[in-house]
Enzyme design. Structure first.
Site, short mmCIF file in Angstrom:
data_model
loop_
_atom_site.label_atom_id
_atom_site.label_comp_id
_atom_site.label_asym_id
_atom_site.label_seq_id
_atom_site.Cartn_x
_atom_site.Cartn_y
_atom_site.Cartn_z
N CYS A 140 6.30 4.50 10.01
CA CYS A 140 7.10 5.64 9.58
C CYS A 140 8.24 5.90 10.57
CB CYS A 140 6.21 6.86 9.38
SG CYS A 140 6.99 8.17 8.39
N HIS A 189 1.54 4.86 5.95
CA HIS A 189 0.72 5.14 7.12
C HIS A 189 -0.64 4.44 7.03
CE1 HIS A 189 2.97 8.41 9.21
NE2 HIS A 189 3.52 8.56 8.02
N GLU A 235 -2.84 4.20 9.39
CA GLU A 235 -3.84 4.98 10.13
C GLU A 235 -4.42 6.10 9.28
OE1 GLU A 235 -0.20 7.50 10.80
OE2 GLU A 235 -0.67 5.38 10.43
#
Length: 218
Positions: free
Chosen positions: A85, A192, A194
């Site tokens: 990002c 993302h 994660e």
């Protein structure tokens, strides 16, 4: 494997990335924007957030900090670098990946789950996927629309990492939402991973990005 998680004023996904790297079996450590030597690290992740409040444009100020000179040195040493990002915007800003991530086609912050197609498996972060595998990860950005003056060159060089599958939520050229450098070692993705690395979050597809770092043999 020692993996640095770079922190800038305004980073807000650094703890998430640190947590998932630990789950994957790495030894993560936080790295501040003013560190000039990262030689002791085996890889680096630049997490998401709003470095320096996204003043001027996303990633512009972070791109001129001392730590990015150290990141360039890691790239010369052929060590993996992942930007997520805001991290992807920073890598594009410093020219370590082709193209730019600019204001969304509809200029507003976009936060939603997306389906993505993995377009290359030659990066350390996508090596555990199959080519054209469809995965699920969220996006959360206002400046994520990918653009490149010569998009055919990016495809020809096998530098497209992720492509939106189905809906293109930000107007990215060819639906591209992740690219790498020519070596494949530097990877910039807007979604993302994660936030898609544990069952409780709704997807574990992103976990392979971090496991892939540990499987990488430089």
């Amino acid at each position: 494997m020692r993996v640095g998680v770079i922190r800038f004023p305004g980073s807000n996904c650094d703890r998430d990335v640190h947590h998932v790297l630990e789950l994957a079996g790495a030894e993560p450590e936080y790295v501040w924007w003013n560190q000039r030597n990262l030689d002791h690290l085996d890889a680096v992740v630049i997490p998401g957030g709003f470095s320096y409040g996204d003043y001027l444009r996303a990633g512009a100020i972070a791109a001129i900090t001392p730590v990015m000179d150290a990141v360039r040195e890691l790239v010369r040493e052929e060590k993996p670098v992942l930007g997520i990002c805001n991290g992807a915007q920073i890598l594009a800003e410093v020219g370590l990946v082709p193209g730019v991530f600019t204001v969304n086609e509809h200029p507003k912050f976009n936060c939603q789950w997306t389906e993505l197609r993995v377009k290359t498996t030659r990066t350390p972060f996508t090596g555990l996927f199959k080519k054209d595998e469809v995965i699920r990860m969220p996006v959360a950005h206002a400046e994520g629309r990918y653009y490149h003056d010569n998009i055919s060159e990016v495809w020809e060089n096998d530098q497209v990492v992720l492509q939106f599958h189905g809906e293109n939520p930000n107007g990215s050229l060819d639906g591209i939402t992740g690219v790498c450098d020519e070596s494949g070692l530097v990877c910039a993705v807007m979604p993302h991973p994660e936030r898609a690395s544990e069952e409780i979050l709704g997807s574990v597809d992103g976990f392979k990005f971090f496991r892939g770092i540990l499987k990488f043999k430089g």
